[in-house]
Every structure is written in C-alpha cells, then in structure tokens.
Design a protein around this motif. Structure first.
Motif, short mmCIF file in Angstrom:
data_model
loop_
_atom_site.label_atom_id
_atom_site.label_comp_id
_atom_site.label_asym_id
_atom_site.label_seq_id
_atom_site.Cartn_x
_atom_site.Cartn_y
_atom_site.Cartn_z
N LYS A 394 0.18 18.03 -5.11
CA LYS A 394 0.37 18.27 -6.53
C LYS A 394 0.67 16.96 -7.26
O LYS A 394 0.13 16.71 -8.35
CB LYS A 394 1.51 19.26 -6.75
CG LYS A 394 1.59 19.80 -8.18
CD LYS A 394 2.54 20.98 -8.26
CE LYS A 394 2.54 21.57 -9.67
NZ LYS A 394 3.44 22.74 -9.78
N ALA A 395 1.51 16.10 -6.66
CA ALA A 395 1.84 14.82 -7.30
C ALA A 395 0.59 13.98 -7.48
O ALA A 395 0.38 13.36 -8.53
CB ALA A 395 2.86 14.07 -6.46
N CYS A 396 -0.26 13.96 -6.47
CA CYS A 396 -1.48 13.17 -6.55
C CYS A 396 -2.47 13.78 -7.54
O CYS A 396 -3.09 13.07 -8.33
CB CYS A 396 -2.09 13.07 -5.15
SG CYS A 396 -3.45 11.88 -5.02
N GLU A 397 -2.60 15.10 -7.51
CA GLU A 397 -3.54 15.78 -8.42
C GLU A 397 -3.15 15.62 -9.88
O GLU A 397 -4.00 15.57 -10.76
CB GLU A 397 -3.61 17.27 -8.07
CG GLU A 397 -4.36 17.56 -6.79
CD GLU A 397 -4.32 19.03 -6.42
OE1 GLU A 397 -3.68 19.81 -7.17
OE2 GLU A 397 -4.92 19.41 -5.40
N MET A 398 -1.84 15.49 -10.15
CA MET A 398 -1.39 15.37 -11.52
C MET A 398 -1.64 13.98 -12.10
O MET A 398 -1.45 13.75 -13.29
CB MET A 398 0.10 15.73 -11.61
CG MET A 398 0.38 17.21 -11.42
SD MET A 398 2.12 17.58 -11.18
CE MET A 398 2.78 17.19 -12.79
#
Length: 666
Positions: A394-398
């Motif tokens: 999620k951190a990377c996708e955001m």
C-alpha cells in the motif's frame, strides 16, 4: 500492485507524453490529495534563487500549488516543456511563468498511484492564495462579500510523473533563463472539477463533477471548469505504467527552488536510516497550515499537522482529527519517551493514518510488524507475512518511492534475520516502481541488477535508461557505469557522445573517476573527435588540490611527462606522481628524480620516495629499488630490511640479499 519481470519497464522509460498537458511525480506522499504532507521544508536562504518580491511576498522555497485554474493552453505548454527535459519556471506568490527557452537536463517517468478522491472547499481569499495562487484574484471575487459562497474543487488523482533530479543550481541551466527560480520536480495527474458551492455544504466528488456542464470542459480558467472523466479515472490501476486515457489532467505541481550556486561536490541522495520512520512536515505557505487536503489560515483549520517532536501537540491534533498528527503520535508511542511505550496503540494510530492516505504510516506499520516478527513478539507465520506485504504494498502503491526502495531491501534479505522469504522478482518490481516515482537510489539498485543479471534477468539495454535516470538524480557512480557501457558498447550501442555526457555529469557531481574517464575519451578520440584541451580540463578537474582522484592525477601527470598537447614539464609531472603515491606514482616520481629525467637529479628525494612507497604502500617495484640504495647507506639496516621482506613476502631476491649480507634466512 502487479509484481513480475522488468520487461514492461522500458515502456515507462520510453514514454513520450503524447496528448498530455502534463504529468506527475512522487518523491514521497507530498502530492497525495488526501493529506498534504511533505518532506522537510527548505528555508529561504541566499543559497536559493527564490527571493522576496517588491510586493512583500515572502521567499518561495519548496512549493506544491494546485493548477486547476489554468487554461488548457498553459497546460499544453508545460507538457511540451516536460517532454524536452526538466521544466524550469519563474515563480513567486502570485505568478508562474514557464521559461520555454530555458533548459535543464533530465527526464520524467510515469507511475500510477492509488486513487484518493477528495473535495476541497475554498472559502476565503487567504485559502485561494494558499491553494490556487495563480488564479486567486479571479476566484476570490466569486466569494467576496462575507456571504456563504465557496469554490468546491474535486480531485481524482491516478498517476504521477517525476524526475529523479532532486536538486539543481542556476549553473546547470542553459538557454534563456532570466528570472528562473524553480524547476518542476513533479506533477499529479488525474481528473478535476471546480464549481461554485455553498460554505459548509459538503458535496461528493460525483456531485461536483455533475455540477459542471459539458461546455466548461473546453473553457478552463473560470470558477467553473473540468478536465478528465470520472469513469476513466475509476478504471485506472495503481500499477499502470502509462497515463490513463481521459484521466491525465494536471492537478498539482511540485516546485523545487534552484540553488544560487552549485556545491563543490554534490552528495548523492542519502537513504533514510533503516530503523527511522520518516517525519512529515508542511509545505503550506507562511501563515497557513495543512487542513486536510488544503492549506488554510489557522483560525479556519479545526486541526493541523503537529511538529513531530511535540508529543502533546500531536496527541491534541490527532484527537481533533488530523491523521498526519496521529502518525507522529504513533512514533511517539514506539519511542516511549514522552509517553509510555505502547506498541498496540502505535499500531492503531499507524493503521488509522494509513487508511486515511498517509503513505508513511503504511510503511511504518509494515516496519513495525517486521520488527515484531524479528524479535519474536509476533510469530513469523503466513498470516503475519501477508500483513507485512499488505501495508508495504500500500505504501508503494500510494506513491512513495523511498518506501518502494526500502521494502525491496526486505525481499533481498536472507539469513536468520530475514523474516520475509527472499523474492528477487518482487524486489525488482518495487525498485522499478520506486525508480518510476523519481527515487534515484531505486534506479541505481535496479540498474545494477539489470547489468549484473544475478537477481534479475540481464538486460543492459533497459539498464541504460534506468542508469541514466539514476545519474540524473545525483548517483555519480551510476554516471560512471552508464558511461562505461556506452563507451565500450557492451550490451548497448556504442555512443561516445552519450558516454561523455554521462561522465561529465558524474564529474560535476564530484566523482573523480568520471572526470578521468571523460578526459580519457577525449584524449583517445574514443567515439568523439580527439580534443587535448578538453582532456586536460577533465583531468585537471579530477585532480584538484583536495579530494583528488588518483587516476585523473596519473593521467594529468602523463600528459606533462609526454608533452601530449601541452608543454612538457617533468617537474610538474613528478609532483603529480608524488601526489598519488599509493598507486605507483611515487615509484615513477622517484625514477624521474633518480635519473634526472628533465629535472636536476636528486638522489635523496628519489631514496625518500622509494622508501615511502615500499614501507607505507608495500609496492614491490619500490622495495626492489629501495633495497640497493639502502645497502649503500646502511648495510646493517639493509640486512634487517631484507630479512623482513623475506619473511613477509617470501621474495626470493630479498632472501638472497639477506644471505649475501651475512644474515641467515628465517
């Protein structure tokens, strides 16, 4: 996020922004519309070209204005500028002028981001100035008079385009650059709609888009406008490697101030410490604070981002609803300094902030879980690992390139301390995304993997594009690697001109190997016309009085010794050789002084240099020459010297000399 081979990466690096008005970026979550939080804000100083204007505008540093009020023609001009290099602008509190004839080397790449729909309501001139500074005068007119009028702005971000160029100076510019103050580090892409509203009356994204007539789409710049389509944006994927059709309108820019002067040797971007949770800081204009997705005067902000070190303030602002402050409060609970350590409370706060769009909080929760598994607080079972992956993804996708980079390292770890199974394919996917998000170290790591072919399929052709972005981002060692590939034509077409460009940039970053390599290309005419003057210039840059590079000094000494394009000067050559004693330089300098090659012979100086190279650097050639000279001066000391050499190096000549002088071999 999709994880697989790096094959599709090339499309991202080869992307031409065809039909786009602009693109977007991420060096962190600063451009996320849900919570406007950013890397530490640079302060105005003489090192920046941004300055106070005659109208009393405070110096402008790092800034991220919305540009939803721009005319379509202005968007198109900026899009074209971003295709040709890094866009340069002149920016103050109220105006932004694109300097189309000003050039800054670099490029942009695209990465999709997790969609985070949001409606911002602007209710007074101060908010207009802080959020849409370029159209503030016109928009403010629509809400003046103290009534209930407001402007609603619906934002639907789906992608970013970023350059790895993180800092630059006025000296890096070329062309017509009068008035240049900032460069466009990135921009946010998606769809937006802007329409008059009523103060305090909350509307959904669908309602704001529905309030804008179709005619407004082609008429940007008023209080009612729209660009992009909701349906198209909602179909966009966060792992997209190209902009989504009908959902690539520019929403927000990240502007970085140009430095007034260049540092003597730029430092490569520093990776965050492995155990450090990045802090959030506001980039709102002076006199305003982050208020959800906008900047507002403190009196209009029910809650605002706290100072990371102020635990009490973070607790208070989190309680009022500021999720960025909740993230900082979570860090406080992990530290156990101002509050008793409470891992469970920290986890709750991280998950709350992550769910509300604070990218760093997603990474922090993943990191916390990883730590707990390493310390056996939580069993490293399949469920636990899945949860780590959930928050890390999620951190990377955001859109946090640094988080992508850090998580990639987790998937490359092995041994007793490795909690997650080693997964090079997944690591490559994270590095690829981090690179596309403008994170230079991600490009660096990925480029090396593609060149080596150990943890990823070898693809030097793709690596060239990746290393070029790493080089642009200040990774000087990658400039050298890129130059070597292009110079030798190993795995990619040989190109002396591009090799020189890579070496030259690495040299400007303070890498002396790059200076020497560029000089060598010109000295040999390797793929470019031979140019002794340019060769000399690069060698000289690589061999300054302080912080010199041995290879460049040796090359420069060789030019003086042989008189290649410059007057022969053996004294100068000897001095340069002495400067890099540990690389064979002292031996050559000693030979010059011993034989009197173009200088007055100086046996004592030669003796001293041979001794230094032998005893301090262990150079065999120096020791071979030093022994006989020492014999003539002091046979007893020579016997001891030979004995030591015989024992340490098993050198047959030294052992024989020891016997000859009457000492038994040991």
């Amino acid at each position: 996020m999709a994880h697989g081979s790096v094959g599709p990466m090339k499309r991202a690096f080869d992307l031409c922004v065809v039909g786009l008005s602009l693109g977007a970026m991420a060096c962190g979550p600063g451009l996320e519309p849900e919570v406007v939080v950013h890397p530490p804000r640079p302060t105005a100083s003489p090192e920046s070209t941004a300055s106070t204007t005659g109208g009393g505008c405070p110096a402008i540093g790092h800034a991220e204005p919305l540009i939803v009020d721009w005319l379509t023609t202005r968007r198109s001009d900026l899009g074209l500028a971003m295709k040709d290099g890094v866009a340069v602008v002149s920016y103050d509190c109220t105006t932004l002028k694109l300097l189309t004839q000003c050039k800054l080397p670099g490029s942009y790449s695209f990465a999709g981001v997790t969609r985070a729909e949001k409606v911002i309501q602007l209710t007074n001139p101060a908010e207009m100035q802080a959020n849409v500074p370029f159209g503030a005068p016109a928009l403010s007119t629509a809400i003046e008079g103290g009534g209930s009028a407001a402007i609603d702005v619906a934002l639907v971000p789906t992608g970013k385009m970023a350059t790895t160029v993180a800092s630059s100076s006025a000296q890096d510019l070329s062309g017509s650059c009068e008035g240049a103050t900032h460069f466009v580090r990135a921009a946010l892409l998606g769809a937006f709609a802007m329409a008059p509203g009523s103060r305090g009356a909350a509307r959904t994204v669908d309602q704001v888009f529905g309030a804008v007539g179709a005619a407004a789409t082609a008429s940007q710049g008023g209080t009612t406008s729209k660009e992009g389509e909701l349906d198209a944006c909602r179909a966009a994927k966060p792992d997209a490697q190209a902009p989504t059709e009908r959902c690539h309108a520019p929403l927000r820019l990240e502007l970085v101030p140009l430095l007034a002067k260049k540092a003597a040797a730029a430092e490569a971007p520093v990776k965050q410490a492995e155990d450090e949770f990045p802090k959030l800081s506001s980039l709102c204009p002076l006199g305003t604070v982050p208020n959800g997705a906008k900047c507002s005067p403190p009196a209009l902000a029910p809650a605002h981002l706290c100072e990371p070190a102020d635990a009490r303030s973070c607790a208070a602002e989190c309680g009022k609803g500021d999720v960025g402050s909740c993230y900082h409060l979570g860090i406080q609970y992990l530290g156990g300094k101002d509050f008793p350590r409470d891992d469970g409370r920290a986890a709750e706060l991280f998950e709350k902030a992550c769910g509300a769009g604070v990218t760093q909080a997603c990474y922090a929760r993943a990191k916390q879980l990883l730590r707990d598994m390493k310390s056996a607080k939580v069993a490293p079972d399949a469920a636990g690992r899945a949860k780590v992956r959930e928050f890390a993804d999620k951190a990377c996708e955001m859109g946090d390139g640094w988080a992508c980079f850090s998580v990639a390292e987790w998937y490359l770890s092995e041994g007793p301390q490795a909690v997650l199974p080693k997964d090079p394919t997944r690591a490559v996917a994270f590095l690829r995304r981090g690179c596309d998000l403008g994170h230079g170290p991600s490009c660096s790591a990925l480029g090396k993997m593609l060149v080596e072919g150990k943890l990823a399929a070898k693809d030097v052709g793709v690596a060239v594009g990746v290393l070029q972005r790493a080089c642009q981002g200040g990774q000087s060692e990658d400039c050298v690697d890129l130059g070597d590939i292009l110079r030798k034509g190993q795995g990619a077409p040989k190109d002396g001109v591009k090799a020189i460009a890579a070496y030259s940039h690495g040299c400007s970053l303070g890498d002396m190997r790059a200076c020497n390599a560029a000089g060598s290309v010109y000295a040999q005419g390797d793929g470019v016309p031979k140019d002794v003057a340019k060769a000399y210039s690069f060698f000289e840059r690589g061999c300054p009085e302080k912080g010199f590079g041995a290879d460049a000094c040796l090359s420069l000494a060789g030019m003086y010794e042989k008189g290649n394009g410059i007057p022969k000067d053996m004294s100068r050559a000897a001095a340069l050789y002495e400067k890099v004693c540990g690389t064979g330089g002292c031996v050559r300098a000693a030979e010059i002084w011993q034989r009197g090659e173009g200088v007055t012979a100086d046996p004592e100086r030669a003796y001293s240099l041979y001794e230094k190279a032998c005893t301090q650097w262990g150079e065999k050639k120096a020791c071979d020459a030093f022994g006989p000279l020492l014999e003539r001066k002091d046979k007893e000391r020579a016997r001891t010297f030979y004995a030591d050499q015989c024992v340490r190096t098993q050198d047959k000549a030294a052992c024989a000399a020891q016997k000859r002088l009457g000492g038994a071999a040991r």
